[in-house]
Design a protein around this motif. Structure first.
Motif, PDB file in Angstrom:
ATOM      1  N   LEU A 102      35.570  33.071  30.065  1.00 11.00           N
ATOM      2  CA  LEU A 102      34.854  32.080  29.905  1.00 11.00           C
ATOM      3  C   LEU A 102      34.986  30.907  30.877  1.00 11.00           C
ATOM      4  O   LEU A 102      34.853  29.717  30.630  1.00 11.00           O
ATOM      5  N   LEU A 103      34.952  31.344  32.289  1.00  7.10           N
ATOM      6  CA  LEU A 103      35.307  30.286  33.305  1.00  7.10           C
ATOM      7  C   LEU A 103      34.179  30.154  33.979  1.00  7.10           C
ATOM      8  O   LEU A 103      33.418  31.163  34.379  1.00  7.10           O
ATOM      9  N   PRO A 104      33.928  29.047  34.479  1.00  3.54           N
ATOM     10  CA  PRO A 104      32.842  28.823  35.594  1.00  3.54           C
ATOM     11  C   PRO A 104      32.957  29.587  36.832  1.00  3.54           C
ATOM     12  O   PRO A 104      34.193  30.084  37.148  1.00  3.54           O
ATOM     13  N   SER A 105      32.043  30.312  37.453  1.00  2.00           N
ATOM     14  CA  SER A 105      32.081  31.083  38.517  1.00  2.00           C
ATOM     15  C   SER A 105      32.367  30.504  39.760  1.00  2.00           C
ATOM     16  O   SER A 105      32.742  30.980  40.855  1.00  2.00           O
ATOM     17  N   GLU A 106      32.039  29.228  40.118  1.00  2.00           N
ATOM     18  CA  GLU A 106      32.523  28.410  41.374  1.00  2.00           C
ATOM     19  C   GLU A 106      33.622  27.861  41.223  1.00  2.00           C
ATOM     20  O   GLU A 106      34.039  27.050  40.292  1.00  2.00           O
ATOM     21  N   ASN A 107      34.354  27.517  42.378  1.00  3.69           N
ATOM     22  CA  ASN A 107      35.602  26.526  42.429  1.00  3.69           C
ATOM     23  C   ASN A 107      36.683  27.032  41.630  1.00  3.69           C
ATOM     24  O   ASN A 107      37.303  26.207  41.262  1.00  3.69           O
ATOM     25  N   VAL A 108      36.483  28.475  41.331  1.00  3.46           N
ATOM     26  CA  VAL A 108      37.699  28.719  40.486  1.00  3.46           C
ATOM     27  C   VAL A 108      38.300  30.125  41.268  1.00  3.46           C
ATOM     28  O   VAL A 108      37.781  30.891  41.825  1.00  3.46           O
ATOM     29  N   ILE A 109      39.904  29.987  41.177  1.00  4.47           N
ATOM     30  CA  ILE A 109      40.541  31.042  41.709  1.00  4.47           C
ATOM     31  C   ILE A 109      41.264  31.862  40.500  1.00  4.47           C
ATOM     32  O   ILE A 109      42.219  31.189  39.623  1.00  4.47           O
ATOM     33  N   ARG A 110      41.079  33.020  40.313  1.00 11.29           N
ATOM     34  CA  ARG A 110      41.790  33.709  39.231  1.00 11.29           C
ATOM     35  C   ARG A 110      42.444  34.591  39.743  1.00 11.29           C
ATOM     36  O   ARG A 110      42.087  35.418  40.528  1.00 11.29           O
ATOM     37  N   GLN A 111      43.891  35.002  38.980  1.00 12.20           N
ATOM     38  CA  GLN A 111      44.510  36.122  39.487  1.00 12.20           C
ATOM     39  C   GLN A 111      45.323  36.519  37.878  1.00 12.20           C
ATOM     40  O   GLN A 111      45.091  35.928  36.958  1.00 12.20           O
ATOM     41  N   GLY A 112      45.608  37.580  38.253  1.00  7.94           N
ATOM     42  CA  GLY A 112      46.449  38.325  37.034  1.00  7.94           C
ATOM     43  C   GLY A 112      45.448  39.270  36.051  1.00  7.94           C
ATOM     44  O   GLY A 112      44.302  39.239  36.420  1.00  7.94           O
ATOM     45  N   SER A 113      45.928  39.959  35.083  1.00  4.47           N
ATOM     46  CA  SER A 113      45.121  40.812  34.148  1.00  4.47           C
ATOM     47  C   SER A 113      45.308  40.238  32.549  1.00  4.47           C
ATOM     48  O   SER A 113      46.217  39.759  32.258  1.00  4.47           O
TER      49      SER A 113
END
Lengths: 357, 319, 359
Positions: free
Chosen positions: C71-82
């Protein structure tokens, strides 16, 4: 519960603040009334801290504000240093205000965002035209140092640049600038994280000692209140349930609602406090919520949730009566008062329901 | 989402808030007793005029230009707007001598448009200033004290608002007359309830803030509360709505003078010039278009300025 | 429950945890640089267990819950991991796949029940629409199920309540309705983000009891996010303590309270006011504030506030180490160890305020 009566009041000479039969009502739609506070009486001796506990909607914050006449109560007396504040006219009342200060739950919204912190702390002096600007700055510097803030670092910033805990320090500094006698703390730590909460509670205690303050400490958190209070008052739906010395209320709660509150607090913190958890008392509260303060139940207002309620509770309102040394309760069927020291040590509120009265 | 230190946080809502709240926390002195004392220095809060955009400044320029022209029209090398220019008989269409051409009476349209702005602007600003002078304090008191006083005033304002304003204005013109002063009064009568309501609503909103309660607990007198804690937030919003009101007042004046109910010929006003222009179309296109464009440019600009300012101030107050 | 048209079943693999989070990172790009809200979080959760995530505001616990949900916003976010949920990697799932899982296989209960319900739709319809969408029920079936759900979350007179609007219900009742909606499709995992924070103590206890009962009845896994250690103490099998975006300690509930290794856990527990305290007790405090997540310190993130702090802590970030069965912590000088005692004595002698405040 939830009764009227004035048995818990001490002699008029002793008390710094004495609230008698305080009633606060607000208009509600369709000509109804919200009975926010009904017939609440209590008093404070100088240097004492009174904790007011209860759940949201019990009228504890309204009581705190009614003492300050913000807004003025519907009826009742608020005697401060022997003068009834409810009878004072605007200017006379204003003259009393510096002696009674308040600390609110949300410090950020109580600090005017257009002012810098330096201006905010000196503001009370400016309002009262005390001292020259330079003297006010000096006093603000001194008060900010008291709450562990450095004037040169913080004075030019605005409140929204600080965390809630820091803002609460600023509002404490501002409240103390005028040398008040009484401070009403209205849920001062409810918005804070646990570690900051401890800092602020310690700070309040220190300030109380250093300035010889008398305090009313309002909170929904029994553990927090017990840590700072000499005497506790439990409120439910605009009425007083129980007034007692803090220790006596904890070891021997007489009112079923006090016990329900204690049980909730103990269950939620039993691991933290390393208390025995299971089998707390045989009675549990009926699973219902607080009725509307627009149409409170007849008789005892707690009876809709009370496991001990009988017909008498619906017809006759319990009156405050003494059941022990500095221990008063408004209940027809209080939990057995501890008679022997052993019973007290064991904690009578964990014991069996009491059929005798 | 909060605006931090004046810089708008570009970013998502929701979970982000947690991060932002911490970002406001300052790193403490290494385990020191001083608790707040952010070490790094932060940019100060942005001034109110930063980041309004070029459109705002263009619009402000247009508004200022008109105000300056109206003020100094006498000192500037414009032809006399009321006298017949002989050069007009030779060529009535726009030319080097008459940039916007001449009207049917042989007068210079450019100078008439410039001089005509005087009536529009004076009536526009004066009537709104008068409305603010009446509606502002009443709105402040009604919004702060509420109760019976508020109810009474609100009823009065609503009665004024329930009249069709044009009919009301025409009736008053019939009583008062149609000098510049009269028109100002008439528009003020129509406009004050609007400003009263704006000020009242803003006051109600700000008077409920916790810091007002805190100030009263500190012993602030009512004038102190109003002056120090309520007015600083009410004034900007009253002024921005006032600017929009000026535009409306100018349109109203234009409407009245178009109907011949305002300051009449020979004194030029944008309204009576447009009225004259409609009669003489299509030969004198410039006679209609010039005052219309003048009025349009001023109203659009002042509306835009007011709107941008309002949005900026709303954002600041939400902080 | 498996006959729904839109219901996506996940395959649970034998011997594998239901949820497996590995090195999860969530960074936000802001005007002040990159904010590392979640910085390398790993944990497993078995079916039927309750995991509590505890931390102060800004510790990243809410971001963790939302990152797990996707449930994270699609902009300005960096995601890593699984995030492995059964056989699905939630971090790689498409929005359409996520929508099929949300509400059906994973549900979330938010802090503010009143705003998580649609204010203009009656309680009944909010529940039945949900059932119709995920389980393909017809109106009659959906209504019957909604009634039994309301009954199971302890709402009195459920027939009448179906016709109510959310604002007519109290906060506690609203939270019950939200929970009813969350469990409607029999999710395998329930995320509860501060489910009782706005509620009164007695109501809060009721809601937590309810969650515990439902979890047992339905064999759900629950992640209970809270700022209050006390709230989760009796209700979780395991507790994760978070600080500045990282797990600093994870342990079975009893061990967290009796055998904590991380100085932060110890300090947090000590600063809770106790019912047994006398009036005017001074509480041990943690001086200072958490670090700015846009400018995190190099070594241990708690070093600046830690009573045991040593030079090594300020340069080397401690890794998560094992302390026993399912007990991990990140500290060079764990509570109770001889080195820690030495460090504390040295700090006291040197007059470090954190060491004084902790006593």
């Amino acid at each position: 519960m939830a009764g009227s009566g004035t048995a818990q009041l001490r002699s008029e000479k002793e008390a710094l603040l004495r609230v008698e039969e305080l009633v606060v009502e607000f208009p509600a739609p369709k000509g109804q009334k919200v009975h926010a506070v009904s017939n609440v009486s209590f008093d404070l001796v100088a240097g004492e801290t009174l904790g007011i506990v209860g759940e949201s909607g019990c009228g504890k914050s309204t009581t705190g504000r009614a003492i300050l006449q913000l807004p003025r109560p519907t009826s009742g007396k608020v005697l401060f240093e022997g003068v009834d504040l409810t009878g004072l006219k605007g200017e006379e009342l204003r003259q009393v205000r510096p002696k009674m200060q308040v600390i609110f739950q949300d410090p950020i919204s109580t600090l005017y965002p257009r002012r810098t912190v330096g201006e905010l702390v000196a503001e009370p002096l400016a309002l009262w035209r005390i001292g020259t600007p330079a003297e006010r700055t000096e006093r603000a510097r001194q008060m900010l140092a008291e709450v562990s803030l450095d004037y040169d670092d913080v004075s030019w910033r605005r409140p929204y640049e600080f965390s809630i805990g820091q803002c609460q320090r600023i509002s404490i500094a501002r409240a103390l600038v005028l040398n008040p006698r009484i401070i009403v703390c209205d849920e001062p730590v409810s918005a804070l994280d646990v570690s900051v909460q401890a800092q602020i509670l310690n700070l309040l205690e220190e300030m109380k000692e250093r300035y010889g303050l008398t305090m009313i400490f309002i909170s929904h958190d029994l553990a927090v209140v017990k840590n700072v209070s000499d005497r506790l008052m439990v409120m439910y739906l605009g009425k007083t349930c129980e007034v007692a010395a803090a220790e006596s209320l904890y070891t021997a709660p007489a009112h079923p609602y006090t016990r329900a509150l204690l049980m909730a607090a103990v269950v939620s913190s039993r691991a933290v406090n390393r208390l025995p958890g299971a089998g707390l008392g045989a009675e549990t509260e009926k699973e219902t919520e607080m009725p509307s303060p627009i149409r409170p139940p007849s008789g005892c207002r707690y009876r809709t949730r009370c496991p001990r309620a009988s017909e008498r509770c619906a017809t006759e309102e319990p009156v405050m009566r003494k059941i022990g040394e500095d221990h008063f309760v408004a209940c027809h069927f209080p939990i057995r008062p501890p008679i022997t020291p052993e019973a007290k040590a064991e904690g009578a509120w964990r014991g069996q329901p009491d059929e005798s009265r | 989402m909060k605006e931090l230190y004046g810089a708008p946080v570009s970013g998502p809502e929701g979970p982000f808030e947690m991060a932002v709240i911490t970002a406001t926390r300052a790193p403490s002195h290494l385990g020191g007793e001083m608790v707040a004392a952010p070490v790094e220095s932060r940019p100060r809060a942005r001034r109110w005029y930063h980041g309004l955009g070029w459109g705002f400044w263009l619009a402000t320029g247009i508004v200022s230009l008109w105000i300056l022209l109206a003020l100094f029209a006498n000192l500037l090398p414009f032809q006399n707007p009321d006298t017949l220019q002989s050069s007009c008989f030779l060529n009535a269409s726009p030319s080097a001598a008459h940039l916007l051409g001449c009207d049917q009476d042989g007068r210079d349209i450019l100078s008439r448009v410039v001089f005509g702005s005087r009536v529009s602007l004076v009536v526009g600003f004066a009537s709104i200033a008068l409305s603010l002078l009446v509606g502002g304090p009443l709105g402040l008191l009604a919004g702060y004290f509420r109760g019976g006083f508020d109810e009474l005033l609100s009823i009065v304002a609503n009665v004024f608002l329930s009249f069709p304003s044009l009919v009301l204005a025409l009736v008053v013109v019939a009583f008062l007359g149609n000098s510049e002063f009269d028109i100002t009064i008439i528009i003020a009568i129509v406009a004050w309830p609007l400003l009263f309501r704006v000020v009242r609503a803003t006051t109600i909103e700000y008077a409920q803030r916790d810091y007002v309660l805190a100030a009263r607990a500190l012993g602030a007198t009512t004038p102190q509360v109003l002056w120090r804690y309520v007015l600083p937030d009410v004034v900007p919003s009253a002024i921005t709505y006032g600017l929009v009101g000026v535009a409306l007042a100018i349109v109203a004046e234009g409407g009245l003078s178009f109907l011949g109910q305002s300051v009449g010929p020979p004194i030029p006003t944008w309204g009576n010039m447009i009225a004259a222009g409609t009669e003489s179309m299509p030969q004198y296109q410039s006679l209609l278009l010039s005052p219309a464009i003048a009025m349009f440019s001023f109203i659009l600009s002042i509306n835009y300025v007011g709107d941008r300012l309002r949005r900026r101030l709303d954002l600041r107050s939400a902080l | 429950m498996t006959r729904g048209r839109q219901l996506r079943q996940i395959e649970e693999r034998e011997g594998q945890p239901l949820l497996s989070v590995e090195d999860l990172r969530t960074y936000f790009k802001t005007g002040h640089g990159i904010v590392r809200s979640l910085d390398g979080v790993s944990f497993d959760l078995e079916r039927g267990k309750t995991l509590a995530v505890v931390g102060e505001s800004g510790s990243g616990k809410t971001v963790l819950a939302r990152s797990v949900m996707g449930l994270l916003p699609s902009e300005n976010v960096i995601r890593q991991g699984s995030v492995r949920f059964g056989d699905v990697d939630l971090t790689r799932a498409t929005p359409a796949e996520l929508r099929q899982l949300w509400g059906a296989q994973i549900s979330m209960v938010f802090q503010d029940p009143v705003t998580s319900l649609n204010p203009v739709v009656r309680v009944g319809r909010q529940l039945t629409e949900h059932l119709a969408y995920h389980l393909g029920m017809n109106r009659k079936e959906a209504r019957r199920t909604a009634l039994s759900l309301l009954r199971s979350v302890g709402i009195p007179e459920p027939e009448a309540r179906l016709r109510w609007f959310p604002h007519q219900l109290s906060g506690g009742m609203c939270q019950r309705v939200v929970i009813a909606a969350a469990i409607a499709c029999g999710p395998k995992l329930l995320l509860a983000d501060e489910p009782t924070t706005g509620l009164d103590v007695t109501v809060s206890a009721q809601i937590l009891d309810l969650l515990g009962r439902l979890q047992e009845e339905r064999y759900m896994s629950v992640i209970l996010v809270s700022h209050d250690l006390g709230v989760v103490s009796g209700r979780a099998d395991e507790v994760i303590v978070m600080y500045a975006g990282q797990i600093v300690e994870q342990a079975p509930t009893a061990a967290i309270f009796s055998d904590m290794k991380m100085p932060y856990t110890e300090a947090l527990l000590r600063s809770v006011p106790r019912l047994t305290n006398q009036a005017h007790t001074r509480l041990p405090t943690i001086p200072g504030t958490p670090p700015n997540p846009a400018a995190l310190p190099e070594g241990c993130r708690f070093a600046a506030r830690c009573p045991y702090v040593q030079p090594r802590c300020r340069t080397e970030p401690p890794p998560l180490r094992e302390a026993g069965p399912r007990h991990r912590f990140a500290c060079w000088y764990p509570v109770g160890s001889p080195e820690a005692l030495q460090a504390l004595e040295a700090n006291k002698a040197a007059g470090l305020p954190a060491a004084k405040a902790a006593v």
